[in-house]
Design a protein around this motif. Structure first.
Motif, PDB file in Angstrom:
ATOM      1  N   LYS A 233     -11.030   7.607 -64.532  1.00  0.00           N
ATOM      2  CA  LYS A 233     -11.196   9.095 -63.831  1.00  0.00           C
ATOM      3  C   LYS A 233     -11.423  10.221 -64.712  1.00  0.00           C
ATOM      4  O   LYS A 233     -10.940   9.919 -65.823  1.00  0.00           O
ATOM      5  CB  LYS A 233     -10.066   9.698 -62.916  1.00  0.00           C
ATOM      6  CG  LYS A 233      -9.628   8.627 -61.604  1.00  0.00           C
ATOM      7  CD  LYS A 233     -10.662   8.725 -60.596  1.00  0.00           C
ATOM      8  CE  LYS A 233     -10.137   7.926 -59.355  1.00  0.00           C
ATOM      9  NZ  LYS A 233     -10.903   7.826 -58.448  1.00  0.00           N
TER      10      LYS A 233
ATOM     11  N   ALA B 166       1.982  15.084 -66.199  1.00  0.00           N
ATOM     12  CA  ALA B 166       2.978  13.684 -66.380  1.00  0.00           C
ATOM     13  C   ALA B 166       2.391  12.618 -67.246  1.00  0.00           C
ATOM     14  O   ALA B 166       2.771  11.307 -66.999  1.00  0.00           O
ATOM     15  CB  ALA B 166       3.113  13.264 -64.865  1.00  0.00           C
TER      16      ALA B 166
ATOM     17  N   HIS C  78      -2.309   6.693 -67.687  1.00  0.00           N
ATOM     18  CA  HIS C  78      -1.142   7.139 -66.775  1.00  0.00           C
ATOM     19  C   HIS C  78      -0.727   5.887 -66.477  1.00  0.00           C
ATOM     20  O   HIS C  78      -1.352   5.262 -65.563  1.00  0.00           O
ATOM     21  CB  HIS C  78      -1.734   8.024 -65.855  1.00  0.00           C
ATOM     22  CG  HIS C  78      -0.470   8.592 -65.046  1.00  0.00           C
ATOM     23  ND1 HIS C  78      -0.148   8.170 -63.851  1.00  0.00           N
ATOM     24  CD2 HIS C  78       0.405   9.563 -65.273  1.00  0.00           C
ATOM     25  CE1 HIS C  78       0.876   8.691 -63.293  1.00  0.00           C
ATOM     26  NE2 HIS C  78       1.270   9.786 -64.288  1.00  0.00           N
TER      27      HIS C  78
ATOM     28  N   HIS D 205       2.283   4.062 -64.205  1.00  0.00           N
ATOM     29  CA  HIS D 205       3.229   4.178 -63.063  1.00  0.00           C
ATOM     30  C   HIS D 205       4.264   3.079 -63.092  1.00  0.00           C
ATOM     31  O   HIS D 205       3.871   1.897 -63.059  1.00  0.00           O
ATOM     32  CB  HIS D 205       2.779   4.431 -61.695  1.00  0.00           C
ATOM     33  CG  HIS D 205       3.751   4.513 -60.728  1.00  0.00           C
ATOM     34  ND1 HIS D 205       4.467   5.655 -60.389  1.00  0.00           N
ATOM     35  CD2 HIS D 205       3.920   3.734 -59.668  1.00  0.00           C
ATOM     36  CE1 HIS D 205       5.170   5.631 -59.517  1.00  0.00           C
ATOM     37  NE2 HIS D 205       4.925   4.443 -58.775  1.00  0.00           N
TER      38      HIS D 205
ATOM     39  N   LYS E 232       7.107   0.791 -61.553  1.00  0.00           N
ATOM     40  CA  LYS E 232       7.578   0.498 -60.421  1.00  0.00           C
ATOM     41  C   LYS E 232       9.232   0.401 -60.173  1.00  0.00           C
ATOM     42  O   LYS E 232       9.308  -0.178 -61.139  1.00  0.00           O
ATOM     43  CB  LYS E 232       6.797  -0.766 -59.621  1.00  0.00           C
ATOM     44  CG  LYS E 232       5.378  -0.421 -59.402  1.00  0.00           C
ATOM     45  CD  LYS E 232       4.628  -1.521 -58.826  1.00  0.00           C
ATOM     46  CE  LYS E 232       3.420  -1.243 -58.573  1.00  0.00           C
ATOM     47  NZ  LYS E 232       2.637  -2.392 -58.003  1.00  0.00           N
TER      48      LYS E 232
ATOM     49  N   ARG F  17       0.930   6.149 -47.332  1.00  0.00           N
ATOM     50  CA  ARG F  17      -0.267   6.887 -48.046  1.00  0.00           C
ATOM     51  C   ARG F  17       0.034   6.938 -49.672  1.00  0.00           C
ATOM     52  O   ARG F  17       1.128   7.233 -49.886  1.00  0.00           O
ATOM     53  CB  ARG F  17      -0.368   8.170 -47.584  1.00  0.00           C
ATOM     54  CG  ARG F  17      -1.629   8.722 -48.137  1.00  0.00           C
ATOM     55  CD  ARG F  17      -1.683  10.266 -47.153  1.00  0.00           C
ATOM     56  NE  ARG F  17      -3.020  10.826 -47.785  1.00  0.00           N
ATOM     57  CZ  ARG F  17      -4.283  11.145 -46.916  1.00  0.00           C
ATOM     58  NH1 ARG F  17      -4.110  10.603 -45.651  1.00  0.00           N
ATOM     59  NH2 ARG F  17      -5.193  11.562 -47.236  1.00  0.00           N
ATOM     60  N   SER F  18      -0.992   6.427 -50.390  1.00  0.00           N
ATOM     61  CA  SER F  18      -0.742   6.461 -51.805  1.00  0.00           C
ATOM     62  C   SER F  18      -2.097   7.320 -52.352  1.00  0.00           C
ATOM     63  O   SER F  18      -2.948   6.225 -52.438  1.00  0.00           O
ATOM     64  CB  SER F  18      -0.551   5.174 -52.266  1.00  0.00           C
ATOM     65  OG  SER F  18      -0.338   5.227 -53.958  1.00  0.00           O
ATOM     66  N   GLU F  19      -1.787   8.451 -53.096  1.00  0.00           N
ATOM     67  CA  GLU F  19      -2.893   9.199 -53.505  1.00  0.00           C
ATOM     68  C   GLU F  19      -2.707   9.465 -55.116  1.00  0.00           C
ATOM     69  O   GLU F  19      -3.776  10.009 -55.790  1.00  0.00           O
ATOM     70  CB  GLU F  19      -3.073  10.549 -52.738  1.00  0.00           C
ATOM     71  CG  GLU F  19      -3.519  10.336 -51.546  1.00  0.00           C
ATOM     72  CD  GLU F  19      -3.612  11.641 -50.713  1.00  0.00           C
ATOM     73  OE1 GLU F  19      -3.240  12.764 -51.436  1.00  0.00           O
ATOM     74  OE2 GLU F  19      -3.851  11.721 -49.524  1.00  0.00           O
ATOM     75  N   ARG F  20      -1.599   9.190 -55.728  1.00  0.00           N
ATOM     76  CA  ARG F  20      -1.509   9.522 -56.818  1.00  0.00           C
ATOM     77  C   ARG F  20      -2.069   8.196 -57.890  1.00  0.00           C
ATOM     78  O   ARG F  20      -2.024   7.240 -57.790  1.00  0.00           O
ATOM     79  CB  ARG F  20      -0.006   9.789 -57.453  1.00  0.00           C
ATOM     80  CG  ARG F  20       0.656  10.491 -56.600  1.00  0.00           C
ATOM     81  CD  ARG F  20       2.148  10.655 -56.891  1.00  0.00           C
ATOM     82  NE  ARG F  20       2.935   9.335 -56.750  1.00  0.00           N
ATOM     83  CZ  ARG F  20       4.055   8.947 -57.308  1.00  0.00           C
ATOM     84  NH1 ARG F  20       4.539   9.656 -58.277  1.00  0.00           N
ATOM     85  NH2 ARG F  20       4.650   7.824 -57.275  1.00  0.00           N
ATOM     86  N   PHE F  21      -2.955   8.846 -58.627  1.00  0.00           N
ATOM     87  CA  PHE F  21      -3.891   8.013 -59.749  1.00  0.00           C
ATOM     88  C   PHE F  21      -2.974   7.218 -60.735  1.00  0.00           C
ATOM     89  O   PHE F  21      -2.340   8.082 -61.586  1.00  0.00           O
ATOM     90  CB  PHE F  21      -4.964   8.632 -60.136  1.00  0.00           C
ATOM     91  CG  PHE F  21      -5.679   7.790 -61.057  1.00  0.00           C
ATOM     92  CD1 PHE F  21      -6.597   6.964 -60.591  1.00  0.00           C
ATOM     93  CD2 PHE F  21      -5.701   8.193 -62.515  1.00  0.00           C
ATOM     94  CE1 PHE F  21      -7.572   6.140 -61.532  1.00  0.00           C
ATOM     95  CE2 PHE F  21      -6.490   7.302 -63.330  1.00  0.00           C
ATOM     96  CZ  PHE F  21      -7.638   6.269 -62.891  1.00  0.00           C
ATOM     97  N   THR F  22      -3.136   5.875 -60.894  1.00  0.00           N
ATOM     98  CA  THR F  22      -2.622   5.250 -62.049  1.00  0.00           C
ATOM     99  C   THR F  22      -3.818   4.558 -62.770  1.00  0.00           C
ATOM    100  O   THR F  22      -4.535   3.891 -62.158  1.00  0.00           O
ATOM    101  CB  THR F  22      -1.318   4.302 -61.603  1.00  0.00           C
ATOM    102  OG1 THR F  22      -0.534   5.094 -60.813  1.00  0.00           O
ATOM    103  CG2 THR F  22      -0.835   3.454 -62.680  1.00  0.00           C
TER     104      THR F  22
ATOM    105  N   TYR G 123      -7.967   8.269 -67.890  1.00  0.00           N
ATOM    106  CA  TYR G 123      -8.801   9.363 -67.677  1.00  0.00           C
ATOM    107  C   TYR G 123      -9.522   9.295 -69.106  1.00  0.00           C
ATOM    108  O   TYR G 123      -9.208   8.735 -70.130  1.00  0.00           O
ATOM    109  CB  TYR G 123      -7.751  10.491 -67.708  1.00  0.00           C
ATOM    110  CG  TYR G 123      -6.971  10.813 -66.749  1.00  0.00           C
ATOM    111  CD1 TYR G 123      -7.495  11.392 -65.345  1.00  0.00           C
ATOM    112  CD2 TYR G 123      -5.695  10.365 -66.494  1.00  0.00           C
ATOM    113  CE1 TYR G 123      -6.678  11.684 -64.416  1.00  0.00           C
ATOM    114  CE2 TYR G 123      -5.084  10.437 -65.523  1.00  0.00           C
ATOM    115  CZ  TYR G 123      -5.453  11.099 -64.365  1.00  0.00           C
ATOM    116  OH  TYR G 123      -4.795  11.399 -63.055  1.00  0.00           O
TER     117      TYR G 123
END
Length: 142
Positions: A36, A57, A78, A80, A82, A92-97, A100
């Motif tokens: 992204k 983050a 980034h 994440h 688990k 719903r899952s909107e946080r990007f992993t 960038y």
């Protein structure tokens, strides 16, 4: 160098706003799932350029900044982690992993040897001093 945000008037033809939004995303975003664009500000004053990039983050160990041929490249990863525990079904899952990346073309008067970088509160601040422009070289015609 001055960047001015483009604001479009969408009041006259509302149907165009849907098309404009799609085209803006198509040309301004990287559509791969794992990469992204990051939001940046570029500011110029008399002595330096400042680049501020939003990297919330993200640890500084996961950020890489390079400069080659007056192209500043900022890359960040980034991750994440688990949890072992099952927290339930994701609705719903909107946080990007993922990754960038941003490439910014800077003018030739950048002093790439003295770039300073600082990460604070999720914002990467790069300070790029200017160097004196080379005098014009006159070429004699034979």
């Amino acid at each position: 160098m001055k960047l001015i945000p483009l604001r479009k008037e969408k009041e006259f033809m509302p149907i165009w706003s849907v098309f404009d939004d799609f085209m803006d995303r198509f040309f301004n975003e990287d559509f791969t799932e794992n990469s992204k664009l990051m939001a940046v500000d570029v500011i110029e004053n008399e002595t330096e350029f400042k680049v501020m990039a939003n990297l919330p983050a993200i640890l500084k160990e996961n950020i890489k900044v390079t400069m080659k041929n007056n192209q500043l490249m900022i890359e960040a990863k980034h991750e994440h982690k688990k949890d072992e525990k099952d927290h339930g079904t994701i609705i719903r899952s909107e946080r990007f992993t993922g990754n960038y990346q941003r490439i910014i073309n800077l003018p030739e008067n950048c002093n790439s040897d003295n770039i300073k970088a600082k990460l604070e509160n999720g914002v990467l601040l790069l300070t790029i001093p200017k160097k004196e422009p080379l005098p014009k070289k006159e070429i004699m015609i034979d």
